[in-house]
Design an enzyme around this catalytic site. Structure first.
Site, PDB file in Angstrom:
ATOM      1  N   GLY A  60       0.864  -1.174   0.000  1.00 39.45           N
ATOM      2  CA  GLY A  60       0.000   0.000   0.000  1.00 39.45           C
ATOM      3  C   GLY A  60       0.901   1.225   0.000  1.00 39.45           C
ATOM      4  O   GLY A  60       1.868   1.296   0.780  1.00 39.45           O
ATOM      5  N   ASP A 249      -1.590   4.638  -6.338  1.00 38.92           N
ATOM      6  CA  ASP A 249      -0.149   4.508  -6.070  1.00 38.92           C
ATOM      7  C   ASP A 249       0.633   5.706  -6.564  1.00 38.92           C
ATOM      8  O   ASP A 249       1.704   6.023  -6.037  1.00 38.92           O
ATOM      9  CB  ASP A 249       0.393   3.226  -6.695  1.00 38.92           C
ATOM     10  CG  ASP A 249      -0.033   2.046  -5.849  1.00 38.92           C
ATOM     11  OD1 ASP A 249      -1.170   1.572  -6.037  1.00 38.92           O
ATOM     12  OD2 ASP A 249       0.748   1.644  -4.964  1.00 38.92           O
TER      13      ASP A 249
HETATM   14  O1  MRU Z   1       0.653  -4.066  -4.657  1.00 43.03           O
HETATM   15  P1  MRU Z   1      -0.009  -3.341  -3.518  1.00 43.03           P
HETATM   16  O2  MRU Z   1      -0.848  -4.234  -2.669  1.00 43.03           O
HETATM   17  O3  MRU Z   1       0.965  -2.519  -2.722  1.00 43.03           O
HETATM   18  O4  MRU Z   1      -0.994  -2.321  -4.234  1.00 43.03           O
HETATM   19  C1  MRU Z   1      -1.683  -1.403  -3.436  1.00 43.03           C
HETATM   20  C2  MRU Z   1      -2.668  -0.569  -4.172  1.00 43.03           C
HETATM   21  O5  MRU Z   1      -2.785  -0.614  -5.370  1.00 43.03           O
HETATM   22  C3  MRU Z   1      -3.459   0.414  -3.349  1.00 43.03           C
HETATM   23  O6  MRU Z   1      -4.705   0.643  -3.922  1.00 43.03           O
HETATM   24  C4  MRU Z   1      -2.709   1.745  -3.262  1.00 43.03           C
HETATM   25  O7  MRU Z   1      -1.380   1.552  -2.857  1.00 43.03           O
HETATM   26  C5  MRU Z   1      -3.369   2.702  -2.346  1.00 43.03           C
HETATM   27  S1  MRU Z   1      -3.182   2.259  -0.633  1.00 43.03           S
HETATM   28  C6  MRU Z   1      -3.909   3.492   0.271  1.00 43.03           C
END
Ligand code: MRU
Length: 360
Positions: A60, A249
């Protein structure tokens, strides 16, 4: 190198925490074990943090930014008795190392850059800089907590009483210092007494939706229905969904949004069904140095996440696999960006910088 210890966790755990003073340690919830085991990873060195970010033990965008900032402290503190200039060189080297862990979420490089700047400020000793870096890392965590709470407050009015709200991946407390971004909106609406139902995509291939988001919502008492990713079109057509809310992200200057793979398809479906599509993100997720989503680096992950996702082979051996972890949703599919400062409506081009620099 990777000194990771697992211990069990109390009821309301935080995903990223610094325990103790400058000689303390970073404690992460090991998100790869959820929902069946709620355990911590203890990080006392930078390689343990790097591995935890790479393997999504912490994941996240905001959470990996905070973890990287605290990881930097772990990586430089053994230089506290050297000269300030040696310490500063070490800061640059460790930040460079941590930046290689994951490329898409800008929060990671944003947090590291903030610590690099803090290290450059005048100091009487290397030890003073190390203290300052820990202070800065904790400040990033505290600010994130406040931004997430504000996102929840500002976003909740977009959710009507009785609404079905679809979300993807996990943009909850686990992905941030607390509360989440997309989930903060749902938590806040629920706390206001709105009768909402959260529809949660399982989120292939690593199931952040079913493992993490469904778990968080259930623990907080929000009614939740779990869906396979491929069911989104049907539930929209069946009019069960009144809004889509996702996290981000990295958000480019034109409002294009990089988020978990599958987000773009949801935005297209939402537009086809006339459903508002909202992206919730703190200002630390905006990267105005990047003109459009085409310039956002997209992480390509291990094919085994696709072929062995459920602990057993689910594809013929030797098959070619494409496994991008993120996609880009073009700004024109986004109804609004929910930030800690304001709900920003399109057109985004040119307005993001002014809104993000305004007082919250
Ligand atoms: O691969 P991840 O689990 O880190 O991906 C996370 C996401 O795509 C979330 O939607 C994003 O980081 C926002 S978290 C507030």
């Amino acid at each position: 190198m990777n000194e990771a210890t697992a211990v069990s966790v109390e009821k309301q755990p935080l995903s990223v925490e610094w325990i103790g003073g400058v000689d303390g340690y970073l404690r992460l919830i090991d998100q790869t074990l959820l929902p069946t085991r709620l355990e911590y990873v203890v990080c006392r060195d930078v390689e343990t943090v790097w591995e935890a970010i790479k393997q999504l033990r912490v994941r996240g965008a905001p959470a990996i930014g905070i973890a990287a900032a605290m990881g930097l402290v772990l990586g430089v503190r053994e230089f506290a008795d050297r000269s300030a200039s040696e310490l500063r060189d070490r800061v640059l080297a460790i930040a460079e190392r941590l930046r290689t862990s994951r490329p898409t979420a800008v929060n990671l490089s944003w947090a590291l850059a903030r610590l690099e700047r803090a290290a450059q400020e005048p100091a009487d000793s290397a030890a003073e800089i190390v203290e300052r870096l820990l202070d800065q890392a904790k400040r990033i965590r505290d600010e994130d907590r406040e931004m997430c709470a504000a996102i929840g407050r500002l976003g909740a009015p977009l959710i009507k009483d009785g609404a079905g709200v679809l979300t993807h991946c996990n943009a909850g407390a686990l992905a941030t210092a607390d509360f989440g971004t997309a989930l903060a909106v749902l938590f806040h609406a629920h706390a206001e007494g709105k009768r909402i139902t959260a529809y949660v995509d399982e989120t292939r291939p690593l199931l952040q939706g079913s493992r993490l988001t469904a778990w968080e919502l259930q623990r907080r008492g929000v009614p939740v229905v779990l869906l396979c990713d491929s069911m989104a079109g049907l539930v929209m057509r069946q009019r069960k969904i009144d809004a889509v809310v996702v996290g981000a992200d990295r958000i480019a200057a034109n409002g294009d949004v990089a988020n978990k793979i599958g987000t773009y398809a949801l935005a297209v479906l939402a537009q086809a069904h006339g459903i508002p599509f909202y992206v919730a993100a703190p200002s630390s997720t905006f990267d105005l140095s990047v003109p459009s989503g085409a310039d956002i680096p997209i992480e390509i992950r291990d094919p085994r996440e696709v072929t062995h996702g459920f602990g057993m082979p689910t594809a013929p051996e030797g098959i070619d696999v494409y496994n991008p972890a993120f996609d880009v949703t073009p700004a024109e599919l986004i109804s609004a960006l929910i930030t800690e400062r304001a709900v920003i409506r399109p057109p985004f081009e040119g307005t993001l910088a002014t809104t993000l620099s305004s007082r919250p």
